[in-house]
Motif scaffolding. Sequence first.
Motif, PDB file in Angstrom:
ATOM      1  N   UNK A  27       0.878  -1.169   0.000  1.00  0.00           N
ATOM      2  CA  UNK A  27       0.000   0.000   0.000  1.00  0.00           C
ATOM      3  C   UNK A  27       0.912   1.215   0.000  1.00  0.00           C
ATOM      4  N   UNK A  28       0.342   2.385   0.012  1.00  0.00           N
ATOM      5  CA  UNK A  28       1.129   3.610  -0.029  1.00  0.00           C
ATOM      6  C   UNK A  28       1.146   4.197  -1.426  1.00  0.00           C
ATOM      7  N   UNK A  29       1.655   5.407  -1.531  1.00  0.00           N
ATOM      8  CA  UNK A  29       1.618   6.141  -2.799  1.00  0.00           C
ATOM      9  C   UNK A  29       2.420   5.479  -3.912  1.00  0.00           C
ATOM     10  N   UNK A  30       3.388   4.629  -3.586  1.00  0.00           N
ATOM     11  CA  UNK A  30       4.213   3.990  -4.608  1.00  0.00           C
ATOM     12  C   UNK A  30       3.843   2.552  -4.922  1.00  0.00           C
ATOM     13  N   UNK A  31       2.789   2.025  -4.319  1.00  0.00           N
ATOM     14  CA  UNK A  31       2.445   0.608  -4.488  1.00  0.00           C
ATOM     15  C   UNK A  31       2.232   0.223  -5.945  1.00  0.00           C
ATOM     16  N   UNK A  32       1.626   1.096  -6.739  1.00  0.00           N
ATOM     17  CA  UNK A  32       1.290   0.742  -8.123  1.00  0.00           C
ATOM     18  C   UNK A  32       2.512   0.674  -9.037  1.00  0.00           C
ATOM     19  N   UNK A  33       3.676   1.076  -8.572  1.00  0.00           N
ATOM     20  CA  UNK A  33       4.893   0.998  -9.379  1.00  0.00           C
ATOM     21  C   UNK A  33       5.472  -0.411  -9.420  1.00  0.00           C
ATOM     22  N   UNK A  34       4.981  -1.316  -8.549  1.00  0.00           N
ATOM     23  CA  UNK A  34       5.638  -2.604  -8.357  1.00  0.00           C
ATOM     24  C   UNK A  34       4.698  -3.784  -8.545  1.00  0.00           C
ATOM     25  N   UNK A  35       5.307  -4.921  -8.883  1.00  0.00           N
ATOM     26  CA  UNK A  35       4.581  -6.181  -9.009  1.00  0.00           C
ATOM     27  C   UNK A  35       5.528  -7.317  -8.674  1.00  0.00           C
ATOM     28  N   UNK A  36       5.003  -8.380  -8.101  1.00  0.00           N
ATOM     29  CA  UNK A  36       5.851  -9.534  -7.821  1.00  0.00           C
ATOM     30  C   UNK A  36       6.179 -10.288  -9.108  1.00  0.00           C
ATOM     31  N   UNK A  37       5.384 -10.090 -10.177  1.00  0.00           N
ATOM     32  CA  UNK A  37       5.507 -10.913 -11.380  1.00  0.00           C
ATOM     33  C   UNK A  37       5.918 -10.148 -12.638  1.00  0.00           C
ATOM     34  N   UNK A  38       6.253  -8.897 -12.537  1.00  0.00           N
ATOM     35  CA  UNK A  38       6.539  -8.044 -13.697  1.00  0.00           C
ATOM     36  C   UNK A  38       5.305  -7.772 -14.547  1.00  0.00           C
ATOM     37  N   UNK A  39       4.124  -8.086 -14.059  1.00  0.00           N
ATOM     38  CA  UNK A  39       2.888  -7.855 -14.804  1.00  0.00           C
ATOM     39  C   UNK A  39       2.082  -6.754 -14.129  1.00  0.00           C
ATOM     40  N   UNK A  40       1.518  -5.868 -14.970  1.00  0.00           N
ATOM     41  CA  UNK A  40       0.689  -4.804 -14.401  1.00  0.00           C
ATOM     42  C   UNK A  40      -0.609  -5.349 -13.803  1.00  0.00           C
ATOM     43  N   UNK A  41      -0.945  -6.603 -14.145  1.00  0.00           N
ATOM     44  CA  UNK A  41      -2.133  -7.215 -13.553  1.00  0.00           C
ATOM     45  C   UNK A  41      -1.936  -7.516 -12.063  1.00  0.00           C
ATOM     46  N   UNK A  42      -0.674  -7.600 -11.646  1.00  0.00           N
ATOM     47  CA  UNK A  42      -0.359  -7.914 -10.250  1.00  0.00           C
ATOM     48  C   UNK A  42       0.221  -6.707  -9.525  1.00  0.00           C
ATOM     49  N   UNK A  43      -0.100  -5.495  -9.997  1.00  0.00           N
ATOM     50  CA  UNK A  43       0.517  -4.328  -9.364  1.00  0.00           C
ATOM     51  C   UNK A  43       0.114  -4.241  -7.898  1.00  0.00           C
ATOM     52  N   UNK A  44       0.976  -3.605  -7.120  1.00  0.00           N
ATOM     53  CA  UNK A  44       0.737  -3.486  -5.683  1.00  0.00           C
ATOM     54  C   UNK A  44       1.147  -4.728  -4.916  1.00  0.00           C
ATOM     55  N   UNK A  45       2.057  -5.524  -5.492  1.00  0.00           N
ATOM     56  CA  UNK A  45       2.520  -6.743  -4.829  1.00  0.00           C
ATOM     57  C   UNK A  45       4.044  -6.814  -4.876  1.00  0.00           C
ATOM     58  N   UNK A  46       4.597  -7.663  -4.044  1.00  0.00           N
ATOM     59  CA  UNK A  46       6.041  -7.902  -4.005  1.00  0.00           C
ATOM     60  C   UNK A  46       6.250  -9.327  -3.512  1.00  0.00           C
ATOM     61  N   UNK A  47       7.496  -9.784  -3.530  1.00  0.00           N
ATOM     62  CA  UNK A  47       7.831 -11.114  -3.019  1.00  0.00           C
ATOM     63  C   UNK A  47       8.675 -10.992  -1.767  1.00  0.00           C
ATOM     64  N   UNK A  48       8.317 -11.749  -0.747  1.00  0.00           N
ATOM     65  CA  UNK A  48       9.075 -11.831   0.500  1.00  0.00           C
ATOM     66  C   UNK A  48       9.768 -13.181   0.539  1.00  0.00           C
ATOM     67  N   UNK A  49      11.080 -13.164   0.773  1.00  0.00           N
ATOM     68  CA  UNK A  49      11.873 -14.389   0.912  1.00  0.00           C
ATOM     69  C   UNK A  49      12.338 -14.473   2.358  1.00  0.00           C
ATOM     70  N   UNK A  50      11.738 -15.380   3.137  1.00  0.00           N
ATOM     71  CA  UNK A  50      12.082 -15.440   4.558  1.00  0.00           C
ATOM     72  C   UNK A  50      13.492 -15.953   4.798  1.00  0.00           C
ATOM     73  N   UNK A  51      14.034 -16.802   3.918  1.00  0.00           N
ATOM     74  CA  UNK A  51      15.384 -17.331   4.142  1.00  0.00           C
ATOM     75  C   UNK A  51      16.451 -16.269   3.920  1.00  0.00           C
ATOM     76  N   UNK A  52      16.232 -15.351   2.995  1.00  0.00           N
ATOM     77  CA  UNK A  52      17.214 -14.301   2.745  1.00  0.00           C
ATOM     78  C   UNK A  52      16.872 -12.984   3.400  1.00  0.00           C
ATOM     79  N   UNK A  53      15.697 -12.895   4.023  1.00  0.00           N
ATOM     80  CA  UNK A  53      15.238 -11.662   4.679  1.00  0.00           C
ATOM     81  C   UNK A  53      15.204 -10.495   3.694  1.00  0.00           C
ATOM     82  N   UNK A  54      14.637 -10.765   2.498  1.00  0.00           N
ATOM     83  CA  UNK A  54      14.624  -9.790   1.412  1.00  0.00           C
ATOM     84  C   UNK A  54      13.211  -9.652   0.845  1.00  0.00           C
TER      85      UNK A  54
END
Length: 190
Positions: A27-54
Amino acid sequence: AAVSAGGSMYINSIPPNISPSGTIFLSGSGASFFSFSNSSLDNGTALWYDTGHVVTLNVINALPASDFEIVFVLRNSAQMQRYPPIQVLIIDSAVVYGPVSPVNSVLNSQIPIYFMQRDIIEGSRSAGHSNSFAIHLSANGPLPVGTLIEISGLLGSRSISDPLMPVSGRDSYLFGNRSTWLQENGTLIL
């Protein structure tokens, strides 16, 4: 500098927590700039990797050269932790911006929370009479919703255990005007 679509942003050095790896919602003003999948259909998402803390954010709309905010939620572990500065790396083609640390660690308190005031005042010690307790607590910082406060050593009561024992007073609403009373070990949980 602005970052074009197709780049990536990595937020690393995030302290260990109990959120499993997977898609997280932004969420937030910049959420629409990002996607976990490089697709604009998934905007407002990201990937969390618990093993790398990234957290990996793929840029799907060019990042402006101005301020914006992204917000995501990860669940803290139960223990108090000290956190290193969080780093943000932005990769646009072969150009790496950073590491920079404009992010303040807000996952949990940087200092242990303790009660500066812990007073219990009894109303009566007469055998067979009701004994009301006034409990005064003052913490050195905010306690998050869901925190349990356990007051133990209240032994010798004939009040039976009650998972929804009413409490009253000026701030009892903070606990839903209820507590849990465990007679066998003399413990009150707020």
